[in-house]
Every structure is written in C-alpha cells, then in structure tokens.
Design a protein around this motif. Structure first.
Motif, short mmCIF file in Angstrom:
data_model
loop_
_atom_site.label_atom_id
_atom_site.label_comp_id
_atom_site.label_asym_id
_atom_site.label_seq_id
_atom_site.Cartn_x
_atom_site.Cartn_y
_atom_site.Cartn_z
N TYR A 76 0.89 -13.67 4.02
CA TYR A 76 0.96 -12.75 5.47
C TYR A 76 -0.32 -12.48 5.95
N GLY A 77 -1.27 -12.87 5.17
CA GLY A 77 -2.64 -12.54 5.77
C GLY A 77 -3.07 -11.09 5.79
N PHE A 78 -2.47 -10.26 4.89
CA PHE A 78 -2.54 -8.86 4.97
C PHE A 78 -3.87 -8.33 4.68
N ASP A 79 -4.39 -7.33 5.74
CA ASP A 79 -5.76 -6.70 5.36
C ASP A 79 -5.21 -5.46 4.19
N PRO A 80 -6.49 -4.79 3.62
CA PRO A 80 -6.16 -3.96 2.66
C PRO A 80 -4.95 -2.79 2.95
N LEU A 81 -5.21 -2.28 4.15
CA LEU A 81 -4.40 -1.15 4.60
C LEU A 81 -2.68 -1.72 4.50
N GLN A 82 -2.42 -2.95 5.01
CA GLN A 82 -1.08 -3.60 4.98
C GLN A 82 -0.75 -3.85 3.63
N GLY A 131 8.08 6.55 12.52
CA GLY A 131 6.68 6.68 12.56
C GLY A 131 6.22 7.64 11.26
N MET A 132 4.98 7.27 10.65
CA MET A 132 4.45 7.92 9.73
C MET A 132 2.87 8.05 9.61
N SER A 133 2.25 8.94 9.59
CA SER A 133 0.77 9.06 9.49
C SER A 133 0.57 8.77 7.92
N LEU A 134 -0.92 8.21 7.55
CA LEU A 134 -1.19 7.72 6.33
C LEU A 134 -1.24 9.22 5.48
N LEU A 135 -1.32 10.54 5.95
CA LEU A 135 -1.26 11.77 5.02
C LEU A 135 0.29 11.87 4.67
N GLU A 136 1.21 11.42 5.43
CA GLU A 136 2.52 11.61 5.46
C GLU A 136 3.06 10.42 4.20
N VAL A 137 2.23 9.27 4.27
CA VAL A 137 2.46 8.36 3.27
C VAL A 137 1.98 8.72 2.02
N ARG A 138 1.01 9.35 2.10
CA ARG A 138 0.50 10.13 0.66
C ARG A 138 1.49 11.02 0.08
N TYR A 139 2.14 11.98 0.85
CA TYR A 139 3.16 12.85 0.46
C TYR A 139 4.13 12.32 -0.10
N LEU A 140 4.74 11.08 0.56
CA LEU A 140 5.86 10.46 0.31
C LEU A 140 5.51 9.65 -1.18
N ALA A 141 4.50 9.09 -1.20
CA ALA A 141 4.10 8.63 -2.89
C ALA A 141 3.98 9.65 -3.91
N GLN A 142 3.71 11.00 -3.68
CA GLN A 142 3.53 11.92 -4.64
C GLN A 142 4.84 12.34 -4.80
N GLY A 144 -1.11 3.07 -7.83
CA GLY A 144 -2.62 3.26 -7.99
C GLY A 144 -3.29 2.20 -7.23
N MET A 145 -2.76 0.93 -7.51
CA MET A 145 -3.29 -0.29 -6.61
C MET A 145 -3.16 -0.30 -5.09
N ALA A 146 -1.94 0.49 -4.63
CA ALA A 146 -1.38 0.66 -3.22
C ALA A 146 -2.52 1.49 -2.67
N THR A 147 -2.74 2.81 -3.43
CA THR A 147 -3.52 3.80 -2.93
C THR A 147 -4.82 3.50 -2.81
N ASP A 148 -5.42 2.78 -3.76
CA ASP A 148 -6.90 2.15 -3.64
C ASP A 148 -6.98 1.25 -2.31
N LEU A 149 -6.05 0.42 -2.06
CA LEU A 149 -6.07 -0.40 -1.19
C LEU A 149 -6.09 0.28 0.25
N MET A 150 -5.06 1.30 0.12
CA MET A 150 -5.08 1.98 1.65
C MET A 150 -6.29 2.87 1.99
N GLU A 151 -7.03 3.00 0.93
CA GLU A 151 -8.16 4.02 1.12
C GLU A 151 -9.40 3.10 1.67
N ARG A 152 -9.18 1.75 1.30
CA ARG A 152 -10.44 0.81 1.64
C ARG A 152 -10.01 0.14 2.93
N GLY A 153 -8.61 0.43 3.46
CA GLY A 153 -8.11 -0.37 4.70
C GLY A 153 -8.49 0.49 5.79
#
Length: 632
Positions: free
Chosen positions: A506-512, A548-559, A581-590
C-alpha cells in the motif's frame, strides 16, 4: 462514434452500396421476447382475424421488423409496428402514397380527414372472428367520442368519424377490447397486416417501398458537398434523425456552424453509400454489441487499424464482449477463457464504450470512453488478478462492478466515474474517494441493512481497490515530503513481519501505517465484544467516528480500547498492547498528512482486513478438522 458505425457497415458490405433486398434484410431488428399479432383481413368475405405469433428472429425477418421511425413525431409508415393504432391509421395513409402499393391497398382505405390521422383501414361491416362484443360508449364531446363498437361479432361505426380526434386510436381501442389484446409487462408487442392470408411484408412492392423509404427519404433536398465518411464529392445529407442512436443534433440551429441551419452539412454530411453503411453498422451494433454494463445499457465498439474485414469482425465480437463483461466481473473472463480450452492466450482487444439511456426517440449518453487500448485492458486485468494476494485479508477485487456495491445507489455517479477513470488511466483523488467509501459502509451499518460482518467485508473489498489504484499509479495524493513507514520503523523486523507485505504494497507512510495497525488492534477488542451477540452487534465499531476524526480523538479511542482490552482479551492482551504501542509510535512520527475525513478510513481498513483474516483462518481450521474426521 459515427466512424465506428461506418466501419462496421463497410465490413458487413465491403462491395459498397447493398442491394435493396440486402439493405432491408440487414436492417431487420431482433427482439428478446414478445408477441406479434397479425391482422389478417379478407375483403371479399368481409371478415378479419387476429393471429398471435411468438416473436423470434425468424418472425422478425418474415414480417420485416425494422423498427418504427426513430423520430418521435414522424408519421408511422411501416407495416410492422409497435402499436395497433398505427397499423389501423397512420400506416395505411402512408402506404397508399406509394404508386405500387396504392393499386393493391387503395380500395381498403377510408379517408376521414387530412394529415397523418386522416386515413383508416376500412373494416366497417367486417366480421371479427373469435371476438366479443364491445358496446358503444356514450361521450358528449364529439371530438373525444369513440364511434366504433362491435355487435354480433361485426364492427360498426357511427356517422361523424370525420370529426373525431385521432380516429385510428379509437378504432384500435375497440378492436383490442374485442380480441382481448393485452401487453405483457417487459415483453415486446408488435402488429402487422395481411391481406387474404399473405402478409403485406412479403409483397415485392412493399420490400421495394421499404428500401426506398429507408435510403431515399433522408436525401430529399440533398445538395452537392464533401462526404465526411469517405471524403469524396457527392450528393450529401446532414440528416441524422433516421438513426436510432441519437448522438447527433441537426434540428437546432444553436448546434450548427455559425448558428445557421443551412450550415449543418459543414459539421456532418454523408453520401448515400456511407449513409447506408452507418445504418447497417448501427443495426449490427444494436443487435450484437449492446450489453448491460454497470447497471446501464452499453455499446461496445471494436477498435482496430481501419479497414475492418467481416472475418476479423466475426472473430472479435465474442472475445470483445467477453472481455468487457470480464472487466465488470473478472470471473466472467476466466470462465470465457476456460471454455475456450486449456492454454488459450488472453489476447486483449481495444474498444470504445458508450453507456447510454434511451427514452422514446432520445438517447442520452451517460458516459463514454473512446479508444481504450489493449495495453490498458491488460494492465487492468493484471492488477485485478494480482489483488488475489490480498485474499486472506478480504481484499481480492471482483471487477469494476464492485464499485456499485461499494458506493451504492447514492454514489452511482461516482462509481461510473471511477470505472471510466480506470479505463482511461486517469488518476482519482484519494481525499474525495475515501470518505465516500466510508459513507456507504456507515449507512449500511446504521440502517441495519447489513450486519457488522458484511460491512467489514465491504470495507475490506474497498481496501483491495485502493491497492489496485496504487498498483496502477492512479491514486492522486497531496504532494508532501514523507518517508515510508518501513523506513522509519526498524521494529517491523522484529515480530511484525506479517504486516510488512501489506504496508509495502500500500506504500503507507508512518501515519497511515499507524492508523492501520491501531485498526488491527481495535478489531481484537471488537471481535471479543461481538461474540456474545453472534456478531449482530459490535459496540466498538460503532464508536469510531466514521464521518471524521482528529488525531486527538484517535488517541482517546485507543485509550478506551485499552481499558476494555484488559477485560476482554486475556492472554492476547500482550500482543494487543504491542500493536497499540507500535501504532502510537508511528502516528507520532507521521505528522499531520491526512484530513479528518480520511483518518477513520485507515483505522477501519486495518479493522476490516484483520476481521477478514480472522474469518479466513477460522474457515481453514474448520476445513482441516472436517478432513481429519473424514480420514478417521
């Protein structure tokens, strides 16, 4: 379009202008299913009968069904027609204008007025065999009254027929009631005329009349000019209303060069030979090259190097139609090749495709794709075939027809656009496509038209098409500097190998990639929640912000998911936490490379593919258990 029809006609009759007999035979139309009623009158005996025939190709040829005039307001002038009212009124009036037919029919015609409604087939006093009586209806308005009735099996007529509007319609109404003629829904209904047991369509005089009508009428008032078909000087006509495919407008000055009606020949003009070729090519296309495609009627036109031969045309048609059907549903193409035998080469053909809707005498083009090259067809089949590697994750695509299901009725226009872009090789905007895919799935989920499992299967198939679009280089994304997820995450070398192929594909970047992996983790909790209801409900799936979701809402969902995971997952909790953990790390880098409307798509893509993988593994395990039991 005109060029294609012209080449088809030339291939059918390479010697040039067909003989009148060949022209009439070549323009006979076919019908799929229906009834033809033959009105057979015996003037000496003063009786008439109506005989039904089941319609097929042989009957269409016998009764010369070449269609009614394409122009909606044109007088009906063919002895086989779709309406009994035409056969009783307008058709006799047109036939008696021909000197040859006037000698044989003139004594049977009753002139009740002028114009196209001024003639009737004179059946007054005729015994109608096997007919029931029809009483005379009272009507105060003399123009609207029906002056015909049947009494004792004999047709009667009041005085004053000359004052009735459209008397042919009134006569047809009475005869239909007397003979019990009813149109079956979805089936064709035709009417034709016979005299003393011989169909008028079999008369040599009628065949000559029909040939002249079809080929000479368009050239009344023709002028010298240059034919746009062959490029030669000749008598030419700009008239296109005689064609059934209404893709050209020659009756509105706003479409004429210089807004002058007399200038139409400068835009399009045909000599008689080329006009006949277009007529014949059009009829061949209508009978042999029209297929249903993406829920619409479609015309498939072969592309070649010019000078198409009849032999080449015959060889191409079946393969070409199978190829286009295969683009809509890949399995159909595989079945076609299998029927041809093992080792058959999948040679691809170029084509043009016109999707249209016909209403009465108008034809509305909805989409058109011209000159799709064989290389493009091959690339599409190859990419769709290669999507099979996604099979374990539910992403194998089934053909362009998938988009009708992925986007639904509300998204039909976009589904058509996607199909056209795929055929033309034009890129699609990721930012506008992904929310529409989510919107259809969300509507299905909340409308309870599909359960969570079916909705996830739909999302997984959509993810397969995203891979195909990337594979073809057709998914246009915003220009931004980014690195691929695997370039920044060395941890993928340790324990996450099963995701590497997908993320690379899929050629994903870190955020995807981070959103995707979080979706995989969320599925673990969602699956555990859904098991008690046998997957009829999936609470976690419904808490995702589909619109639609913001990245902050995504973090709340993960919690929230982590809070529930401790209760639901047991020994799988460790793997869940590693994924999060891996997903959160990639999103922060993305960074912030996605819009809020796109973010939930990647979450749900991971969720859906994880569910498809789980179901596939379950089926494999169940199959293995059955095989062990069988061996015992």
């Amino acid at each position: 379009m005109m060029r294609h029809l012209l080449e088809l006609g030339r291939a059918l009759y390479p010697q040039g202008n067909p003989a009148p007999e060949e022209l009439v035979d070549g323009l006979v139309q076919g019908v799929e299913e229906g009834t033809l009623y033959l009105l057979d009158i015996y003037p000496e005996k003063k009786c008439a009968k109506l005989t039904p025939f089941e319609l097929n190709e042989e009957k269409c040829r016998r009764f010369l069904w070449v269609g009614d005039p394409p122009q909606s307001n044109a007088p009906r002038d063919r002895v086989t027609t779709r309406e009994l009212r035409y056969l009783l009124g307008q058709v006799p009036g047109a036939l008696v204008q021909d000197p040859g037919l006037r000698q044989r029919l003139g004594h049977l015609i009753w002139q009740v007025g002028t114009g196209k409604h001024g003639y009737l087939l004179d059946l007054r006093g005729y015994s109608l065999l096997d007919a029931k009586d029809v009483p005379l209806k009272e009507e105060q308005d003399p123009k609207k009254k029906n002056p015909f009735w049947v009494e004792g099996g004999v047709l009667r007529a009041q005085k004053g027929v000359e004052t009735v509007e459209k008397p042919g319609d009134k006569l047809a109404e009475t005869l239909k009631a007397a003979w019990g003629v009813q149109a079956a829904r979805g089936k064709d209904l035709l009417f034709s005329l016979a005299i003393d047991g011989t169909p008028v369509a079999e008369w040599p005089e009628y065949r000559d009349y029909l040939a002249r009508l079809l080929l000479n009428s368009p050239f009344q008032g023709a002028k010298e000019g240059i034919c746009h078909g062959c490029g030669k000087p000749a008598l030419v006509t700009p008239e296109t209303s005689f064609f059934r495919y209404k893709f050209y407008i020659t009756d509105k000055k706003s479409f004429a060069p210089g807004l002058v009606g007399e200038a139409f020949p400068k835009a399009l003009a045909l000599c008689q030979t080329c006009f006949a070729s277009v007529l014949l090519g059009e009829r061949f296309a209508e009978r042999k090259l029209e297929i249903p495609f993406l829920g619409r009627r479609a015309l498939v036109l072969p592309e070649g190097e010019g000078n198409l031969t009849l032999e080449a045309l015959g060889n191409r048609v079946n393969r070409l139609l199978a190829q286009v059907r295969g683009l809509e549903r890949v399995e159909a193409w595989r079945d076609f090749l299998q029927r041809l035998g093992p080792g058959t080469r999948a040679d691809f053909l170029g084509f043009s495709l016109v999707l249209f809707e016909r209403k009465r005498a108008s034809t509305k083009i909805q989409e058109a794709v011209y000159e799709v090259p064989p290389s493009r067809v091959e690339a599409l089949f190859q990419a769709m075939g290669e999507s099979r590697w996604l099979g374990p994750w539910g992403g194998e695509v089934g053909g362009l027809g998938d988009w009708l299901d992925l986007l639904g009725e509300e998204g039909y226009a976009l589904a058509l656009k996607v199909a056209v872009h795929l055929l033309e090789g034009i890129s699609l905007e990721r930012s506008s496509l992904l929310p529409r895919l989510l919107g259809k799935a969300r509507r299905d989920l909340w409308a309870a038209s599909r359960g969570p499992t079916e909705v996830l299967e739909l999302l997984a198939r959509g993810a397969g098409w995203i891979w195909v679009l990337r594979r073809l280089g057709m998914l246009r994304e915003e220009e931004r500097e980014t690195r691929k997820a695997l370039e920044v995450a060395e941890e993928f070398r340790k324990g996450f190998e099963e995701f590497r192929e997908r993320l690379e594909g899929y050629g994903f970047d870190p955020l995807q990639a981070g959103l995707y992996l979080l979706g995989v983790a969320l599925e673990m909790v969602g699956n555990a929640q859904a098991q008690p209801t046998k997957y009829k409900k999936e609470p976690l799936l419904e808490t995702i912000g589909w619109e639609g979701m913001s990245l902050l809402e995504v973090r709340y969902l993960a919690q929230r998911a982590m809070d529930r995971a401790a209760y639901y997952l047991g020994e799988d909790l460790t793997w869940f936490l590693r994924l999060v953990g891996m997903a959160t790390d990639l999103m922060e880098r993305g960074g912030k490379g996605l819009s809020q409307r796109e973010i939930p798509y990647y979450l749900l893509m991971g969720y859906a593919q994880a569910r498809a993988r789980r179901l596939a593994a379950g089926r494999t395990k169940e199959q293995g258990t059955q095989e062990v039991v069988h061996d015992q």
